[in-house]
Scaffold this motif. Structure first.
Motif, PDB file in Angstrom:
ATOM      1  N   LYS A  24       6.149 -57.095   7.191  1.00 59.34           N
ATOM      2  CA  LYS A  24       5.774 -56.109   6.175  1.00 59.34           C
ATOM      3  C   LYS A  24       6.887 -55.082   5.945  1.00 59.34           C
ATOM      4  N   SER A  25       7.408 -54.519   7.034  1.00 51.89           N
ATOM      5  CA  SER A  25       8.476 -53.515   6.881  1.00 51.89           C
ATOM      6  C   SER A  25       9.731 -54.153   6.302  1.00 51.89           C
ATOM      7  N   THR A  26      10.043 -55.336   6.756  1.00 54.26           N
ATOM      8  CA  THR A  26      11.234 -56.022   6.255  1.00 54.26           C
ATOM      9  C   THR A  26      11.102 -56.257   4.748  1.00 54.26           C
ATOM     10  N   PHE A  67       5.794 -47.334   0.471  1.00 50.07           N
ATOM     11  CA  PHE A  67       5.285 -46.592   1.625  1.00 50.07           C
ATOM     12  C   PHE A  67       5.160 -47.557   2.796  1.00 50.07           C
ATOM     13  N   ASP A  68       5.801 -47.248   3.913  1.00 56.83           N
ATOM     14  CA  ASP A  68       5.679 -48.104   5.094  1.00 56.83           C
ATOM     15  C   ASP A  68       4.898 -47.352   6.179  1.00 56.83           C
ATOM     16  N   GLU A  69       3.643 -47.650   6.276  1.00 57.02           N
ATOM     17  CA  GLU A  69       2.735 -47.017   7.243  1.00 57.02           C
ATOM     18  C   GLU A  69       2.873 -45.498   7.264  1.00 57.02           C
ATOM     19  N   PRO A  70       2.666 -44.876   6.104  1.00 52.30           N
ATOM     20  CA  PRO A  70       2.915 -43.428   5.994  1.00 52.30           C
ATOM     21  C   PRO A  70       1.982 -42.567   6.833  1.00 52.30           C
TER      22      PRO A  70
END
Ligand SMILES: Nc1ncnc2c1ncn2[C@@H]1O[C@H](COP(=O)(O)OP(=O)(O)OP(=O)(O)O)[C@@H](O)[C@H]1O
Ligand SMILES: [Mg+2]
Length: 251
Positions: free
Chosen positions: A49-51, A169-172
């Motif tokens: 997901k982050s990648t 947004f990455d796990e904000p």
């Protein structure tokens, strides 16, 4: 038709693969985010997901495939890349505010440095954005003087200061104390309602259900499902999604 016609997706990923050494972290990704849509990305830890997020503003280069933002393929470097980064706002789990600058200065920084904005004008706009995320009264404080939720809202204002076309947004909310999660989700919900195109990696299932137009479920580097939130939560098709939902809903 021009490249920025209304029906050009804001984000388009076509056949994207990414490796970290022998590890195949993104596998033939096809994803389109039309302008104004909110797409929530779900999936177990390590699923990519982050990648995925990071490839979209080229914090990570890809090994094959094409990524386009607003109809333009991602530039590899130089001025064009800086411009792309300005178009694609990103908010991380860690807020990464500059500790020795006030909240207002943090928000003004990129417009002044990158966009060569006039300082007074950048400041006026920073205060406007802080108002929008509900922390105008914190403008002259330093990050350490704010709660986590306030810092994350400042980080959102900072990203908005560049007038991005899309926000990632990455796990904000993952680093926040539980009582501060909602205030950040509320800001994101307002942004979405105002028409911002958003790709959001989150474990907040309530937000996914209420605010997302689509849910993309990833597992082991693949997009396994790409569907409406109601459908995903109520009738997931794949075993992997069923398994994932079973774990998060029962813990
Ligand atoms: N810079 C890197 N070098 C090598 N491997 C990496 C790197 N970044 C990520 N990985 C690996 O790539 C895979 C996908 O990682 P990624 O961070 O995208 O997953 P994720 O879905 O965001 O997970 P999480 O929910 O834990 O944040 C994982 O196996 C991870 O260990
Ligand atoms: Mg991650």
């Amino acid at each position: 038709m021009t490249a920025t016609a209304a029906d050009t997706p804001m984000i388009r990923m076509t056949g994207v693969d990414k490796f970290f050494g022998p590890l195949h972290v993104l596998k033939d990704i096809h994803l389109e985010v039309p302008r104004g849509q909110v797409v929530v990305v779900l999936g177990p830890s390590g699923s990519g997901k982050s990648t995925l997020c990071r490839t979209i503003n080229r914090l990570e280069p890809v090994d094959s495939g094409v990524i386009e933002v607003d109809g333009q393929p991602l530039p590899a470097e130089g001025k064009a890349l800086a411009r792309l980064r300005a178009d694609v706002g990103m908010v991380f789990q860690q807020f990464n505010l500059f500790a020795h600058k006030t909240i207002a200065e943090n928000v003004m920084l990129a417009p002044v440095k990158v966009r060569k904005a006039n300082k007074a004008e950048a400041r006026r706009r920073a205060l406007e954005l802080l108002e929008r995320v509900g922390i105008a009264n914190q403008a002259e404080k330093y990050p350490a003087q704010l709660s986590g939720g306030q810092q994350q809202r400042a980080a959102i204002a900072r990203a908005l200061a560049m007038r991005p076309k899309v926000m990632l947004f990455d796990e904000p909310t993952s680093a926040l104390d539980p009582e501060m999660v909602q205030e950040v989700l509320d800001v994101m919900t307002t942004l979405a309602a105002d028409g911002m195109t958003m790709l959001v990696v989150t474990h907040e299932m309530g937000f996914a259900r209420r605010a997302a137009d689509r849910v993309v479920f990833m597992s082991e580097g693949e997009i396994v499902e790409d569907t409406a939130p109601g459908e995903f939560f109520d009738a997931p098709r794949s075993e992997r999604a069923k398994d994932f939902l079973g774990k998060i809903l029962t813990h």
